[in-house]
Design a protein around this motif. Sequence first.
Motif, PDB file in Angstrom:
ATOM      1  N   GLY A 134      11.580 -14.334  45.964  1.00  0.00           N
ATOM      2  CA  GLY A 134      11.537 -13.821  47.224  1.00  0.00           C
ATOM      3  C   GLY A 134      10.454 -14.569  47.869  1.00  0.00           C
ATOM      4  O   GLY A 134       9.931 -15.420  47.579  1.00  0.00           O
ATOM      5  N   ASN A 137      11.458  -7.891  46.695  1.00  0.00           N
ATOM      6  CA  ASN A 137      10.634  -7.350  47.955  1.00  0.00           C
ATOM      7  C   ASN A 137       9.608  -8.148  48.448  1.00  0.00           C
ATOM      8  O   ASN A 137       8.693  -8.022  49.064  1.00  0.00           O
ATOM      9  N   GLY A 138       9.769  -9.547  47.966  1.00  0.00           N
ATOM     10  CA  GLY A 138       8.992 -10.327  48.498  1.00  0.00           C
ATOM     11  C   GLY A 138       7.640 -10.646  47.424  1.00  0.00           C
ATOM     12  O   GLY A 138       7.654  -9.970  46.558  1.00  0.00           O
ATOM     13  N   CYS A 161       5.861 -10.785  42.005  1.00  0.00           N
ATOM     14  CA  CYS A 161       7.072 -10.633  42.748  1.00  0.00           C
ATOM     15  C   CYS A 161       7.977  -9.341  42.218  1.00  0.00           C
ATOM     16  O   CYS A 161       8.320  -9.602  40.913  1.00  0.00           O
TER      17      CYS A 161
END
Length: 257
Positions: free
Chosen positions: A225, A118-119, A112
């Motif tokens: 995220g 950013n996910g 992550c």
Amino acid sequence: MTVTTGTALAVLTGVLVAACGSPGGAQPQDTATATPAPAQPDPRNLLAARVAVAKDQRYVAAYTLTATGKPPRSILVTIAADRSWRVDIQGGALGGTADVAIANRPDGQYQCPINPANGCIKVAASGKRLPAAIDPRVQYLFVTWLDVLLDRQIPLAVVPADPLAGTSAPCFAVEPGTTALAPPIDPGTFCYSDNGILAAAKLPFGQLMLTGEVMAAPSTISLPGQVVDGSPLPTTAPPPPPPSAKASGTPSVKPSH
């Protein structure tokens, strides 16, 4: 009866010979037995005892990672009550320019990007080794390598080591067997406190030092995220962009005449 002088001397001589012993006679026996020296504890057993305690611990702990030629980096380790875990690594990707978290849950292992998030991308099955291109390695200190240090079937050389600077915890130098094609652990020095918390470690990728107080563990980890599709960030820095025609000194448009 009167004993002559010659007879008296013969009797005295026999007594002295009997007392001192003769070359062919029985020698006096030393009844004292030497006390055997106490057996020295096996360093691998001493290390395994501390690692066994470490494996049962659940906590949140902060560390500083230092490596030659690089600024100190922060590492935050979370070992949750349900055995899920997460290791946040400052500069853990793109040659030290991107921060990432490596997280492990029953459904898989994730990378992550953080700051900004950013996910999270699934990169491996739960508990498995990451592909080398995206592997920061520091996370193994707190999970996989504990099992390696406890497994007596794995050939390891373990000897006591001098304490690393900044800690008074007992330290042990560990060297994997030379016959292993893919060593299950990096060679290094491992220092564990009495309560099983890793106090310090020195490995090929740098030296780790515990900083601050160890905190209570959450019930489970949280990802920074949402899980998304995509490509994980490599540990190495991206290649520099090719120089533009203008930067190289070659005009992009031929001058008109």
